[in-house]
Design a protein around this motif. Structure first.
Motif, mmCIF file in Angstrom:
data_model
loop_
_atom_site.group_PDB
_atom_site.id
_atom_site.type_symbol
_atom_site.label_atom_id
_atom_site.label_comp_id
_atom_site.label_asym_id
_atom_site.label_seq_id
_atom_site.Cartn_x
_atom_site.Cartn_y
_atom_site.Cartn_z
ATOM 1 N N LYS A 1 0.527 1.846 -15.760
ATOM 2 C CA LYS A 1 1.852 1.406 -15.286
ATOM 3 C C LYS A 1 2.110 1.830 -13.839
ATOM 4 N N LEU A 2 1.067 1.696 -13.028
ATOM 5 C CA LEU A 2 1.186 1.987 -11.602
ATOM 6 C C LEU A 2 1.355 0.719 -10.764
ATOM 7 N N ASP A 3 1.526 -0.426 -11.447
ATOM 8 C CA ASP A 3 1.587 -1.682 -10.720
ATOM 9 C C ASP A 3 2.959 -1.953 -10.106
ATOM 10 N N GLY A 4 3.916 -1.059 -10.336
ATOM 11 C CA GLY A 4 5.220 -1.218 -9.721
ATOM 12 C C GLY A 4 5.380 -0.328 -8.508
ATOM 13 N N LYS A 5 5.076 0.946 -8.672
ATOM 14 C CA LYS A 5 5.188 1.898 -7.572
ATOM 15 C C LYS A 5 4.032 2.865 -7.656
ATOM 16 N N PRO A 6 3.313 3.127 -6.554
ATOM 17 C CA PRO A 6 3.540 2.608 -5.195
ATOM 18 C C PRO A 6 3.335 1.101 -5.093
ATOM 19 N N ALA A 7 3.711 0.558 -3.949
ATOM 20 C CA ALA A 7 3.424 -0.850 -3.680
ATOM 21 C C ALA A 7 1.933 -0.994 -3.410
ATOM 22 N N TRP A 8 1.366 -2.121 -3.840
ATOM 23 C CA TRP A 8 -0.068 -2.372 -3.649
ATOM 24 C C TRP A 8 -0.264 -3.599 -2.774
ATOM 25 N N ILE A 9 -1.115 -3.444 -1.770
ATOM 26 C CA ILE A 9 -1.534 -4.589 -0.964
ATOM 27 C C ILE A 9 -3.042 -4.704 -1.109
ATOM 28 N N ASN A 10 -3.453 -5.733 -1.802
ATOM 29 C CA ASN A 10 -4.876 -5.978 -2.018
ATOM 30 C C ASN A 10 -5.352 -6.999 -1.007
#
Length: 359
Positions: free
Chosen positions: A188-197
């Motif tokens: 459940k880390l897909d909300g925070k932090p923000a991810w830029i792939n």
């Protein structure tokens, strides 16, 4: 098939062969050598791995054979590893970073971590991101190097949890990114932090669509509301009825566009002489309509990289059908996303030093 249905190119049928490079530079070199010396191939197309692309380039350059790198996106491919005989058709790490980073530093936060595949594409892509972050006033708090073929990201994700960055920027590719996406979702880390792939290749996304997260780049999407897109999708589907992927993505798009423009260049040159074809490709300009993108595209004659529209996307919360995985959130003009650093690094061999090839 399109060209042959119209009588071929310069009145001659186009023939082709294919082989798997196994994403291994040594295998790529052997195949390129075999194709040129035993199969009499005068043009090479492909490679999805930047290390393989560079290995193929060395063999092609030695023999004067034109090489179209259709889908490896390391900035080095149009920079220090550029070549007079090579043309790069994909967006690279710098293009995607320019399209995304400045806005993210201002709107999300200044503290960034980098997650980097430990090979040439990962290193050069993260270096480009670092330069953009720092140029926008941000800070890189850490750069975690990830070996290729990593499937357990637990240790890296724990470090990210402990560091609490505002943004994590990834340069992770292939099956590695699929594993990472699944584990980020599980924790459940897909909300925070923000991810830029960085760029997400459609075949990889299709293989694990439920784990798609963050903001990511692409050069094309099959549901762009632009002239020619729907027709191209239908044509591709008719030619790939037995395939496991139901619609074309950026990989198929890049390959199609590169091959189409190559054959057009041969027609314009009125010759299969390699230097004449190279000069035609160096002056290539393609309208937005013909490219099925938002902006006109052009070949940079200094680096041999196609300058094109760069899209940013995220997971589509309201898909129209099972293939509608992306929500396109922005598109950037080619000049605004151009890899200007590559021009200083690229040194093209003079025409007269390129071995002559004519099929």
């Amino acid at each position: 098939d399109e060209a042959n249905a119209k009588g071929g190119v310069l009145g001659r049928k186009v023939t082709w062969i294919t082989a798997d490079t196994e994403t291994t530079p040594a295998t790529g070199s052997r195949i390129a050598e075999r194709f040129i010396t035993r199969e009499d191939c005068t043009i090479l197309i492909g490679a999805v791995h930047s290390g393989v692309a560079n290995a193929i380039t060395q063999v092609a350059a030695k023999n004067g054979v034109i090489y179209l790198n259709t889908n490896s996106s390391a900035p080095s491919e149009a920079g220090e590893n550029c070549s007079r005989i090579k043309f790069v058709w994909d967006g690279n790490g710098t293009n995607f970073s320019k399209a995304s980073v400045k806005n993210a530093v201002g709107s999300i936060g200044k503290n960034w971590m980098l997650l980097t595949n430990d090979y040439v594409w990962g290193h050069t892509t993260s270096a480009a991101t670092k330069a953009q972050v720092e140029g926008a006033g941000g800070k890189i708090v850490d750069n975690l190097l990830v070996p290729q073929n990593t499937r357990d990201f637990t240790a890296y994700l724990l470090k990210i949890q402990q560091a609490k960055p505002d943004v994590v920027a990834t340069a992770i590719g292939g099956d590695d990114i699929k594993a990472l996406r699944e584990q980020v979702a599980q924790l459940k880390l897909d909300g925070k932090p923000a991810w830029i792939n960085n760029q997400q290749d459609w075949p990889d996304v299709w293989g694990a669509p439920n784990s798609l997260f963050g903001v990511f780049g692409t050069t094309w999407y099959h549901k762009l509301a632009l002239p020619g897109v729907a027709e191209f999708v239908k044509k591709w589907q008719a030619a790939n009825k037995e395939g496991s992927i139901p619609v074309p993505g950026n990989v198929s798009y890049n390959g199609y566009m590169a091959t189409r423009e190559l054959l057009r260049a041969i027609e314009r040159a009125g010759s299969t002489n390699n230097i004449k074809i190279i000069k035609e490709l160096e002056n290539l300009k393609v309208s937005a309509t013909d490219r099925m993108q938002h902006f006109d595209a052009y070949m940079d004659p200094v680096t041999h990289q196609m300058q094109q529209t760069i899209y940013l996307a995220r997971r589509n919360a309201k898909p129209a059908d099972k293939t509608d995985l992306y929500e396109i959130i922005s598109w950037t003009e080619p000049k605004a996303a151009a890899d200007t650093d590559a021009q200083a690094k690229c040194k093209l061999t003079p025409y007269e030093q390129v071995p002559t090839v004519d099929s």
